[in-house]
Design a protein around this motif. Structure first.
Motif, PDB file in Angstrom:
ATOM      1  N   SER A 209       3.091   7.547  -1.625  1.00  0.00           N
ATOM      2  CA  SER A 209       3.711   6.228  -1.654  1.00  0.00           C
ATOM      3  C   SER A 209       3.247   5.399  -0.459  1.00  0.00           C
ATOM      4  N   LEU A 210       3.142   6.048   0.700  1.00  0.00           N
ATOM      5  CA  LEU A 210       2.731   5.369   1.921  1.00  0.00           C
ATOM      6  C   LEU A 210       1.294   4.861   1.828  1.00  0.00           C
ATOM      7  N   THR A 211       0.361   5.756   1.454  1.00  0.00           N
ATOM      8  CA  THR A 211      -1.044   5.327   1.404  1.00  0.00           C
ATOM      9  C   THR A 211      -1.251   4.285   0.316  1.00  0.00           C
ATOM     10  N   PHE A 212      -0.502   4.417  -0.784  1.00  0.00           N
ATOM     11  CA  PHE A 212      -0.656   3.386  -1.807  1.00  0.00           C
ATOM     12  C   PHE A 212      -0.117   2.061  -1.303  1.00  0.00           C
TER      13      PHE A 212
ATOM     14  N   ARG B  68       2.739  -3.461   6.928  1.00  0.00           N
ATOM     15  CA  ARG B  68       3.182  -4.401   5.898  1.00  0.00           C
ATOM     16  C   ARG B  68       2.208  -5.559   5.768  1.00  0.00           C
ATOM     17  N   ALA B  69       1.679  -6.000   6.911  1.00  0.00           N
ATOM     18  CA  ALA B  69       0.722  -7.106   6.865  1.00  0.00           C
ATOM     19  C   ALA B  69      -0.542  -6.688   6.113  1.00  0.00           C
ATOM     20  N   THR B  70      -1.016  -5.463   6.361  1.00  0.00           N
ATOM     21  CA  THR B  70      -2.201  -4.969   5.655  1.00  0.00           C
ATOM     22  C   THR B  70      -1.932  -4.935   4.170  1.00  0.00           C
ATOM     23  N   SER B  71      -0.739  -4.456   3.829  1.00  0.00           N
ATOM     24  CA  SER B  71      -0.365  -4.352   2.430  1.00  0.00           C
ATOM     25  C   SER B  71      -0.373  -5.720   1.764  1.00  0.00           C
TER      26      SER B  71
ATOM     27  N   ARG C 129       9.020  -2.805  -5.546  1.00  0.00           N
ATOM     28  CA  ARG C 129       8.974  -3.823  -4.513  1.00  0.00           C
ATOM     29  C   ARG C 129       7.600  -4.492  -4.533  1.00  0.00           C
ATOM     30  N   ALA C 130       6.544  -3.675  -4.594  1.00  0.00           N
ATOM     31  CA  ALA C 130       5.195  -4.228  -4.623  1.00  0.00           C
ATOM     32  C   ALA C 130       4.897  -4.800  -6.002  1.00  0.00           C
ATOM     33  N   PHE C 131       3.948  -5.726  -6.045  1.00  0.00           N
ATOM     34  CA  PHE C 131       3.670  -6.378  -7.309  1.00  0.00           C
ATOM     35  C   PHE C 131       2.322  -5.991  -7.918  1.00  0.00           C
TER      36      PHE C 131
END
Lengths: 287, 347
Positions: free
Chosen positions: A25-28, A169-172, A284-286
């Motif tokens: 989940s973290l790396t994704f 979070r910014a990278t994401s 949460r992610a889109f």
């Protein structure tokens, strides 16, 4: 009562699956990397702990604690020297590289440790349980679940309360802009994978103590981890924990009907949830 | 003013030479059972089954962007459908093989209704889950032999087309099965390559190439990417199912572990395509030849062999993402299966 007992066992098994899944989940979340070698990396962690405990005569828990920094360095180096070179717009290279890595680790473990089953002995704790009313709760399964909750709390703390988490979070959100702000995303990625493998190391400890392991079981752990992440919804660690628990409960319920049905029941619940909620339960992610 | 006559052609000098050589090679391969040892026939059988699977995976991943790690599902389904007919309802083997492909494609439709909801990398793991579900479900069926599988009935193998003739020519029973399976897979291999090549030259195939290069641009000129993906997925699963039937017809035994092996039917296939060159028809051909060479030298090493193969796959995708054929083609400009149409002045 048997039903409640079965569900309780499932919830605690779900703790283990959540530990498998949190690293993925973290790396994704940070770099959109689906690491097909994740299951084998967990297994590699188990063998590192087994080796430390076996050849250096370290107590199992100390061996696991020593293994965690090793896993961090391993993850960091893996990202720095291999995976960063594969991450571009094309999704094929990271898949091929991590799939190759999976085969490599699996057969490397097979060559070094043979196909024999091994288990990390905790000296009796794994058999202990205590009664809560009519229910029996195993000490080790409960520890696994608590560890999963602790890891979620820690990951959320790192993500939302630290400068490093802000970089994650910014990278994401937008890796290009982060680069413009003068931050080297490759370093951020390397730290993220390092942390992911530390979580994998925690999972590895409980995997090796819960039952026997052999080099071939990695891919199945990846699939469980993947299912937990998707059920929970991308980008939420609590979601991943709940995804793991749903998977664990589905498996123990299935297994109580017919032992051969255990793993299949988990897959079917996963597919059903994906049909009903294509983006998982708590997305949460889109993407 | 002189009028020039023009013609539209896609063939090149190299491709014409290659086509001639390929026809000679296929003729030699047809005659091979009389020319080479039985061991080599078995090797050729293995090479060609791998080539069929590699061409399919290449079409999926290299052209349609469907990176599957679960094609073993359709190999296994094909094998089990074939064995089920052989054991419970002996119909002519050729029909059973065809049925294997049809059922594989049908289950593929059901699978796609789930996997097509997943994007990119998640599609890959989703297909793997599907393969696990199919394997676990089949392994539970005691009527299909459960975890230990089934054997091909003796009477059934004697109904194979050409079995009697080959026996009269002096082939032993199991050698005759080897030869029949070999010819069938040779046919499948040639047909698969020709169909893929023809398809790539149709408007739909060119549309697929456009989707691969740029989805948005392709959509803007009216290419229906979703329909094309379905078409390719169906076609590949059909061929993969047939290949599965043939692979296990030759082995004369099937079990869940062998029929759904992720190493044999996904890992080897993926590395063959990646090392040879993804996104070309030539790539998988080069890939299987390299794979066969590696195997003849290294297979005795067991796990070390797989470690080397995994490492080669990783190095290949990082250093030469278009594979060995990509390197050759970009340096020499040679294309053996030309798709581009060129205007040529006549006279």
């Amino acid at each position: 009562m048997i039903l409640i007992d079965t569900i309780l066992q499932g919830v605690m098994l779900g703790g283990l699956y959540a530990l498998f899944a949190l690293g993925l989940s973290l790396t994704f979340g940070v770099m959109r990397l689906v690491n097909l070698a994740h299951g084998d990396l967990i297994l590699l962690g188990s063998y590192i702990i087994l080796t430390l405990a076996g050849s250096l005569y370290l107590p199992p828990l100390i061996a696991a604690l020593v293994a965690l920094p090793i896993m961090f360095v391993l993850g960091w180096a893996l990202q720095r020297f291999l995976l960063n070179h594969a991450l571009h717009d094309d999704i094929l290279p990271p898949l091929i590289v991590t799939f190759g890595l999976s085969i490599l680790i699996q057969n490397g473990l097979l060559a070094i440790f043979t196909a024999d089953s091994r288990r990390l002995s905790l000296g009796g704790i794994e058999a202990q349980s205590f009664a809560v009313g009519p229910l029996n709760i195993g000490v080790l399964p409960l520890m696994t679940l608590l560890a999963a909750v602790l890891v979620v709390l820690l990951l959320n703390f790192v993500f939302f309360k630290t400068a490093l988490g802000r970089a994650f979070r910014a990278t994401s959100d937008d890796a290009t802009t982060l680069t413009l702000m003068g931050r080297d995303t490759r370093r951020v990625f390397a730290i993220a994978t390092g942390i992911a493998l530390v979580v994998a190391g925690v999972a590895a400890f409980f995997l090796a103590t819960r039952a026997s392991i052999n080099p071939s079981i990695g891919p199945a752990r990846l699939i469980f981890a993947f299912e937990a992440v998707i059920i929970g919804g991308l980008g939420s660690f609590w979601g991943t924990l709940i995804g793991g628990i749903i998977l664990g409960v589905a498996q123990t319920l299935g297994g109580s009907i017919d032992p051969e049905f255990q793993v299949l029941a988990g897959h079917l619940v996963f597919i059903a949830i994906l049909f009903l909620r294509p983006r998982g339960l708590f997305p949460r992610a889109f993407d | 003013m002189t009028e020039h006559k023009w013609s539209l052609t896609s063939s090149t000098r190299e491709s014409r030479i290659f086509a001639t050589l390929a026809i000679v090679a296929v003729l030699l391969l047809i005659a091979a059972p009389w020319l080479v040892s039985r061991g080599l026939i078995r090797d050729l059988f293995q090479i060609m089954t791998l080539l069929v699977l590699a061409q399919c995976w290449n079409l999926l991943a290299g052209y349609a962007g469907l990176i599957s790690v679960g094609q073993q599902a359709f190999v296994g389904i094909g094998a089990y459908v074939f064995f089920s007919f052989a054991v419970f309802m002996p119909i002519p083997p050729a029909l059973a093989i065809l049925a294997a492909g049809i059922v594989a494609a049908g289950i593929g439709v059901a699978a796609a209704s789930f996997t097509f909801r997943l994007q990119g990398a998640y599609f890959a793991v989703g297909t793997w889950v599907v393969a696990e579900v199919v394997q676990l479900t089949l392994a539970k069926q005691s009527v299909l032999g459960g975890g230990s599988g089934m054997s091909l009935p003796r009477e059934f193998r004697e109904t194979m087309p050409g079995f009697g003739i080959l026996r009269e020519m002096g082939f032993s029973k199991s050698a005759a099965i080897d030869v029949i399976a070999y010819w069938m897979v040779l046919l499948l291999c040639v047909v698969t390559i020709l169909v893929i090549y023809r398809f790539m030259r149709t408007p739909a195939g060119l549309g697929l190439g456009a989707v691969r290069d740029n989805v948005i641009a392709a959509r803007s000129v009216g290419v229906n990417a979703t329909r094309l993906k379905w078409l390719v997925y169906l076609g590949c699963n059909f061929i993969t199912g047939i290949a599965g039937a043939l692979i296990f017809m030759q082995k004369q035994r099937v079990s869940p572990d062998t029929a759904f092996s992720v190493i044999d039917w996904s890992a080897f296939v993926i590395f063959v395509v990646v090392i040879g060159g993804i996104g070309t028809i030539e790539g998988p051909i080069i890939g299987v030849l390299i794979f066969y060479l590696l195997q003849s030298f290294l297979a005795d090493l067991g796990p070390i062999y797989l470690i080397i193969l995994g490492a080669l796959g990783i190095v290949s995708i990082l250093v030469a993402p278009s594979g060995i054929w990509g390197l050759i083609s970009s340096r020499t400009g040679i294309v053996l299966f030309p798709i581009r149409h060129n205007l040529k002045k006549l006279g």
